[in-house]
Design an enzyme around this catalytic site. Sequence first.
Site, short mmCIF file in Angstrom:
data_model
loop_
_atom_site.label_atom_id
_atom_site.label_comp_id
_atom_site.label_asym_id
_atom_site.label_seq_id
_atom_site.Cartn_x
_atom_site.Cartn_y
_atom_site.Cartn_z
N CYS A 113 0.81 -1.22 0.00
CA CYS A 113 0.00 0.00 0.00
C CYS A 113 0.84 1.27 0.00
O CYS A 113 0.31 2.37 -0.01
CB CYS A 113 -0.95 -0.03 1.19
SG CYS A 113 -1.94 -1.54 1.16
N HIS B 227 -9.60 2.18 -0.15
CA HIS B 227 -8.15 2.03 -0.15
C HIS B 227 -7.72 1.40 -1.48
O HIS B 227 -8.00 0.23 -1.73
CB HIS B 227 -7.74 1.14 1.03
CG HIS B 227 -6.27 1.07 1.27
ND1 HIS B 227 -5.35 1.65 0.43
CD2 HIS B 227 -5.55 0.48 2.27
CE1 HIS B 227 -4.13 1.41 0.89
NE2 HIS B 227 -4.22 0.71 2.01
N PHE C 163 1.94 -3.19 4.19
CA PHE C 163 2.25 -4.45 4.87
C PHE C 163 3.74 -4.73 4.71
O PHE C 163 4.36 -4.37 3.69
CB PHE C 163 1.46 -5.61 4.25
CG PHE C 163 0.03 -5.72 4.75
CD1 PHE C 163 -0.52 -4.80 5.63
CD2 PHE C 163 -0.78 -6.78 4.31
CE1 PHE C 163 -1.84 -4.92 6.07
CE2 PHE C 163 -2.10 -6.90 4.75
CZ PHE C 163 -2.63 -5.97 5.63
N GLU D 27 -1.25 6.57 13.49
CA GLU D 27 -0.75 7.58 12.56
C GLU D 27 -1.00 8.98 13.14
O GLU D 27 -0.13 9.86 13.06
CB GLU D 27 -1.44 7.45 11.19
CG GLU D 27 -0.92 8.48 10.16
CD GLU D 27 -1.65 8.40 8.82
OE1 GLU D 27 -2.71 7.72 8.74
OE2 GLU D 27 -1.16 9.02 7.86
N HIS E 205 -2.61 8.41 5.59
CA HIS E 205 -2.82 7.04 5.11
C HIS E 205 -4.23 6.63 5.53
O HIS E 205 -4.97 6.06 4.74
CB HIS E 205 -1.75 6.12 5.67
CG HIS E 205 -1.82 4.72 5.15
ND1 HIS E 205 -1.74 4.44 3.81
CD2 HIS E 205 -1.98 3.52 5.77
CE1 HIS E 205 -1.84 3.13 3.63
NE2 HIS E 205 -2.00 2.56 4.80
N LYS F 249 -9.52 8.34 1.69
CA LYS F 249 -9.99 6.95 1.58
C LYS F 249 -11.44 6.84 2.04
O LYS F 249 -12.13 5.86 1.74
CB LYS F 249 -9.10 6.01 2.39
CG LYS F 249 -7.72 5.82 1.79
CD LYS F 249 -6.91 4.77 2.55
CE LYS F 249 -5.54 4.54 1.90
NZ LYS F 249 -4.56 5.59 2.23
#
Lengths: 79, 410
Positions: free
Chosen positions: B162, B339, B398, B313, B303, B334
């Site tokens: 991502c 996403h 990830f 975050e 994010h 998002k």
Amino acid sequence: MSEIADKVKKIVVEHLGVEESKVTPEASFIDDLGADSLDTVELVMAFEEAFSVEIPEDAAEKIATVKDAIDYIEKQKAA
Amino acid sequence: MGIVSPLGLGLEHNWSRLIAGESGIGRIASFDPSDLAAHVAGEVPVGPTEAGCLTLSDWVPVKDQKKMDRFIHLGLVAATEAVEDSGWKPESEEDRCRTGVMIGSGIGGLQTIYDASITVHEGRARRLSPFFIPSALINLVSGHVSIKYGFKGPNHSVVTACATGVHAIGDASRLIMLGDADVMVAGGAEAAVCPLGIAGFCSARALSTAFNDAPEKASRPWDRDRDGFVMGEGAGIVVLEEYEHAKARGARIYGEIVGYGMSGDAYHITAPAEGHEGAYRAMQAAVRSAGIAVSDIGYVNAHGTSTMADDLELQAVERLFGDDAGKLAMSSTKSAIGHLLGAAGAVEAIFSILAIRDNVAPPTLNLDNPSTESAIDRVAHEAQRRRIDVALSNSFGFGGTNASIIVRGV
């Protein structure tokens, strides 16, 4: 034109996205119809599937034109 | 710049819908999701181009479509818009060799791999399409774009889950700085809204499942009722160019990439570390490379995936901004498009540039009840008009990979 020739033409039109009028017996897949080497592999697979025939690699390599394909398949079907 | 996303086709169409607070999330339409836990996603709307929807044959010839997975289709759509928008169509061999492509994807041709697996499983390996491999390979978006336009410079691709989109744009800008190219077409493309993609993220307990009956409410970053991310598909592509090169040809310049930072968590395959310290270090590195003060940044595109990690975050951003946090606007787009995995960072970097252009912070939809209070304005529900000179965009993936990019108006 034979039924086989008709079907071959239809498959070529569909897979290569070319106009039907360009698919003459003498037309070469690579030189006249814009196919690349991967397209020709896929075409042969489509012929095998549509006509329930096996086209071994050495025979497939010799199929360069629409007529080559029609002749090969007609011979297999006659055998 | 070019975008195709669940909000539709085209840069300005996406932006105006985003600013209007519209959502691109719905019940999955491309297949029946009933067997899966998650039923919602952001899919690119199909329809006439004039209506801001996708008619694929307008972009990719029908005979070529079956040679590419959908992520390549979407990448080509956005790349075509971006290249046309840039006006950069080099004719000379020299200019072509100075123009490269770096478009990544998080996952690549998942549906194509799924279909091919079934062909082989059914004992039909000899019937496998000769286009299977080039259809699924991630770097083939870069390949197809280079072939379409004759771009003969560096041809590269990024795969960092991502974080892909930000890494692609950041790395491509570095290639220009290092002198490897004058122009780079960069970004990300993704099309993992398919049974295997949804099932895989469901198994990882990453997707929202509590809003199957109210899809538009499913993506709700920082909200106390959030329960996982909503997957989206699409692509975001930018044309990066060395400044003097762009100026000399009178190109339209949207903005400047001024900072780029990267880090690794070295912690866990899917979960961020305590306080999202990896994100903190990536942002810090980006600020350092930009040579700016943190207080110069007026907007952060987070994010913010609508998962538990949102608050981590937030902590990292609060730590970075310190006493300046109260002046900052931060939102997660998002909430409107879901996403987009490997395309997310690229689309969000574009939104950040447009936020500067128009002095507007796009909204965070569905932020009804923040799970954590903060001095940072998270732009709940409605876009905000405010002065934004510099913006930062975050993407984390990830494997514990983090990337931040800083953009400025020119």
